[in-house]
Design a protein around this motif. Structure first.
Motif, PDB file in Angstrom:
ATOM      1  N   GLU A  42      43.564   7.290 -26.749  1.00 41.22           N
ATOM      2  CA  GLU A  42      45.273   7.182 -26.553  1.00 41.22           C
ATOM      3  C   GLU A  42      44.903   7.681 -24.828  1.00 41.22           C
ATOM      4  O   GLU A  42      45.033   6.709 -23.743  1.00 41.22           O
ATOM      5  CB  GLU A  42      46.527   7.941 -26.592  1.00 41.22           C
ATOM      6  CG  GLU A  42      47.466   7.302 -25.778  1.00 41.22           C
ATOM      7  CD  GLU A  42      48.764   7.876 -27.090  1.00 41.22           C
ATOM      8  OE1 GLU A  42      48.658   8.079 -27.942  1.00 41.22           O
ATOM      9  OE2 GLU A  42      49.956   8.091 -25.832  1.00 41.22           O
ATOM     10  N   LEU A  81      42.473   5.936 -23.157  1.00 40.84           N
ATOM     11  CA  LEU A  81      42.987   4.398 -22.584  1.00 40.84           C
ATOM     12  C   LEU A  81      43.873   4.497 -21.303  1.00 40.84           C
ATOM     13  O   LEU A  81      43.235   3.550 -20.571  1.00 40.84           O
ATOM     14  CB  LEU A  81      44.130   3.814 -23.793  1.00 40.84           C
ATOM     15  CG  LEU A  81      44.697   2.608 -23.558  1.00 40.84           C
ATOM     16  CD1 LEU A  81      44.045   1.317 -23.948  1.00 40.84           C
ATOM     17  CD2 LEU A  81      45.638   2.535 -23.939  1.00 40.84           C
ATOM     18  N   LEU A  82      44.856   5.190 -21.556  1.00 40.02           N
ATOM     19  CA  LEU A  82      45.262   5.741 -20.198  1.00 40.02           C
ATOM     20  C   LEU A  82      44.430   5.457 -18.906  1.00 40.02           C
ATOM     21  O   LEU A  82      44.988   5.304 -17.927  1.00 40.02           O
ATOM     22  CB  LEU A  82      46.323   6.699 -20.153  1.00 40.02           C
ATOM     23  CG  LEU A  82      47.880   6.721 -21.652  1.00 40.02           C
ATOM     24  CD1 LEU A  82      48.209   7.662 -21.336  1.00 40.02           C
ATOM     25  CD2 LEU A  82      48.253   5.395 -20.817  1.00 40.02           C
ATOM     26  N   LYS A  83      43.493   6.489 -19.308  1.00 39.58           N
ATOM     27  CA  LYS A  83      42.746   6.576 -18.338  1.00 39.58           C
ATOM     28  C   LYS A  83      42.047   4.998 -18.034  1.00 39.58           C
ATOM     29  O   LYS A  83      42.067   4.952 -16.241  1.00 39.58           O
ATOM     30  CB  LYS A  83      41.515   6.970 -18.337  1.00 39.58           C
ATOM     31  CG  LYS A  83      42.030   9.227 -18.604  1.00 39.58           C
ATOM     32  CD  LYS A  83      41.152   9.595 -17.940  1.00 39.58           C
ATOM     33  CE  LYS A  83      41.439  11.488 -17.333  1.00 39.58           C
ATOM     34  NZ  LYS A  83      40.475  11.944 -17.322  1.00 39.58           N
ATOM     35  N   ALA A  84      41.447   4.161 -18.437  1.00 39.12           N
ATOM     36  CA  ALA A  84      40.684   3.040 -18.185  1.00 39.12           C
ATOM     37  C   ALA A  84      42.292   2.024 -17.426  1.00 39.12           C
ATOM     38  O   ALA A  84      41.975   1.050 -17.293  1.00 39.12           O
ATOM     39  CB  ALA A  84      40.659   2.476 -19.428  1.00 39.12           C
TER      40      ALA A  84
END
Lengths: 401, 223
Positions: A307, A310-313
């Motif tokens: 997760e 994902l937040l970084k992406a």
């Protein structure tokens, strides 16, 4: 990112694993509740003692024979025995401009009997002023007469327990009782004010000071109670007392004067220190809760690695991810602190029901400090996991699944 | 527009240096549809990560819309990812606690948009992938194809220039995979650069430009 979104996101994490959240909140709230309740108890003990001391009388000074402090001079070889305080000393104290009342006291223990009943009683020889200074309540009759201090009238005022045990249902006022070998007429019964600073008033028998001196065959006084004219004049009253007694005792400072404020202050300090100590110990449980938060947040970070990736992406910066995890830790500790305060409300009111005479009030600082400590613990122990989350390499984080 | 100039990526594995990418030079124009194929370990995922600014090249330059990304700081890169790049992953990477709509709204939330404004945009995005009726469903209540379409809606909500899809159909059956690819291709027709990394020849062949990678280098580049 908006504050509202940050909180909502953190909350969705907290409520996403209810068991974890519940256990953590339990730990946090126990910590906070124990801090609040122990500080309440400590504060109550302090108030209790202060009330007891205030019941002793107001603007009070107590004069004891002998010096309790060392002056550092050469050890006295001759005439080292302190002079006793005598009735003339007590009378002389009334000359002091800041002194309003003086009560000499002689204390001893003697058997008191009425017909065939006899019991041991605390005999207090004093004057009418003692009743004024200590605001002694009288349920029947009156307190000692305001006759010449040196006249030993054969009258006494007895405590409630003594009255019950010697007279039972019979009328005590006006009866004649025997103390040791002297006869005294009962002129008053003390009110049922119970215990005052460890002394059972119910067991006390008051007689005029001169009578007590005769009874115990002594000239010397146990101590002298002095009442200053007002609170502000207590220091000058103390100076008066020391000056007058020094004059009377050939220039020797051989008495000790204790002011009520000094005693109160000492107890106040001791009990405050005690309260802080106990609260400090309770605060350890908060630290334990903090370690728990850290532990749970670390697990959360490793569980939610993908997760975080994902937040970084999606364009989340390190700072945002740090704040997300920190706010989650803070959220947990705030909810824990609030529920802890609620628990302590329940606990304090339960104690209040059990001990209605004990003055239970939670000081405001207890709530404030418990809350602050809880939040700070949450943040401090949340920093490490949050930094770990923020520093995760997005490629690694996304791959781990 | 993407310009890669002799990109190298070296990983240190134990004592050994592994050259995942060797002097990759590649230019991709606006609106291109590209597939990257190749065996495992050929460097296609590394290339995708570098294109998505999730990884930094060891040397070489990467210009995105004329801006040099290799000299950017972390925050600047995060910002660029947010506004210019969309990701679609093989395993969807939806946040399980959040509803489809909340998942789609994540990039908007990170950018600080107010919830009310978000609502309209999210609805439109879900409508585009035909999932408006599933907005309040959580990922575990959706089929694989639906999940991937939610992920696509999320990847495109900021209207990025590039859409990077890493095995987008890898976890899907043929029919769902087909529908996902159709959604991606429709987006490409609207002008987005679509880059699909895949093992699946059928999917790879659909792209207008097909790149094959072997041992960290581009071995074929067919238009």
């Amino acid at each position: 990112m908006r504050v509202g979104d940050t909180v909502r996101y953190g909350f969705s994490n907290v409520s996403g694993s209810p068991v974890r959240a519940f256990l953590l909140l339990l730990a946090m709230s126990i910590g906070v509740a124990s801090v609040v309740m122990l500080s309440t108890l400590g504060e109550a003990a302090r108030l209790y003692v202060i009330n007891q001391f205030s019941a002793l009388g107001t603007h009070l000074l107590i004069v004891l024979p002998g010096r309790s402090e060392t002056t550092g001079g050469a050890p006295p070889l001759l005439g080292a025995v302190p002079r006793d305080l005598i009735l003339d000393d007590s009378n002389a104290l009334l000359r002091g401009s800041s002194v309003s009342r003086v009560a000499p006291i002689v204390v001893g223990s003697a058997p008191i009997s009425f017909r065939s009943l006899e019991r041991e009683a605390t005999i207090i020889g004093t004057t009418v002023d003692y009743g004024e200074i200590r605001e002694i309540a009288i349920s029947q009759g009156r307190f000692l007469p305001s006759a010449d201090i040196k006249r030993g009238d054969a009258v006494c005022v007895i405590g409630e327990t003594i009255r019950q045990e010697l007279f039972g249902g019979e009328r005590a006022l006006g009866q004649s009782v025997r103390i040791s070998s002297y006869r005294y007429r009962v002129i008053g019964i003390l009110g049922d004010e119970g215990q005052s600073l460890g002394m059972e008033m119910g067991d006390a028998v008051f007689i005029p000071v001169a009578s007590a001196q005769a009874l115990f065959n002594t000239e010397s006084l146990f101590r002298i109670m002095v009442q200053a004219t007002q609170r502000e004049t207590i220091p000058s009253a103390k100076e008066d007392v020391i000056r007058i007694l020094r004059e009377r005792h050939d220039g020797e400072d051989d008495v000790t004067v204790i002011t009520q404020d000094a005693i109160l202050g000492t107890f106040d300090r001791i009990l405050k220190a005690l309260t802080y100590t106990v609260v400090g110990i309770a605060a350890i449980s908060l630290a334990v809760a903090g370690v728990l938060i850290m532990n749970v947040m670390l697990v959360s970070v490793s569980q939610r690695t993908s997760e975080i990736g994902l937040l970084k992406a999606l364009g989340g910066s390190r700072r945002q991810i740090l704040i997300l995890f920190l706010s989650e830790a803070a959220l947990l500790s705030v909810i824990g602190a609030v529920s802890g305060i609620l628990i302590s409300f329940a606990g304090v009111s339960a104690l209040d029901g059990l001990f209605p005479t004990f003055p239970l009030t939670t000081p405001l600082w207890a709530y404030v400090s418990a809350l602050i400590v809880a939040i700070v613990t949450g943040l401090v122990f949340g920093i490490m996991p949050a930094r770990r989350a923020a520093r995760l390499d997005p490629v690694d984080a996304l791959m781990r699944h | 527009m993407i310009e890669l100039d002799s990109i190298e990526r070296v990983f240190q594995v134990g004592d050994e240096e592994v050259h995942a990418l060797k002097h990759v030079t590649l230019t991709i124009d606006k609106g291109e549809y590209l597939s990257i194929m190749g065996p495992s370990g050929s460097g296609k995922s590394t290339l995708l990560n570098i294109l998505g600014l999730l990884d930094r090249p060891t040397s070489g330059t990467y210009r995105l819309d004329g801006i040099d990304t290799t000299s950017m700081g972390d925050n600047e890169q995060a910002d660029t990812r947010r506004h210019r790049i969309g990701f679609v992953f093989q395993s969807y990477h939806l946040v399980p606690r959040l509803t489809a709509a909340e998942n789609v709204a994540l990039p908007l939330m990170l950018s600080g948009m107010a919830p009310k404004e978000r609502h309209v945009i999210v609805e439109q995005a879900l409508d585009n992938v035909d999932l408006l009726d599933r907005a309040e469903h959580r990922p575990d209540q959706l089929s694989g194809g639906q999940r991937q379409r939610v992920a696509i809606a999320r990847a495109t909500i900021m209207q990025p220039t590039i859409l990077l899809a890493d095995e987008p159909t890898g976890n899907l059956d043929h029919i769902s995979g087909e529908s996902v690819i159709e959604v991606l291709e429709a987006l490409n027709k609207q002008g987005i650069i679509l880059i699909v990394v895949t093992h699946d020849m059928d999917i790879g062949e659909r792209a207008a430009r097909r790149i094959r990678m072997v041992d960290g280098s581009i071995s074929k580049d067919v238009r």
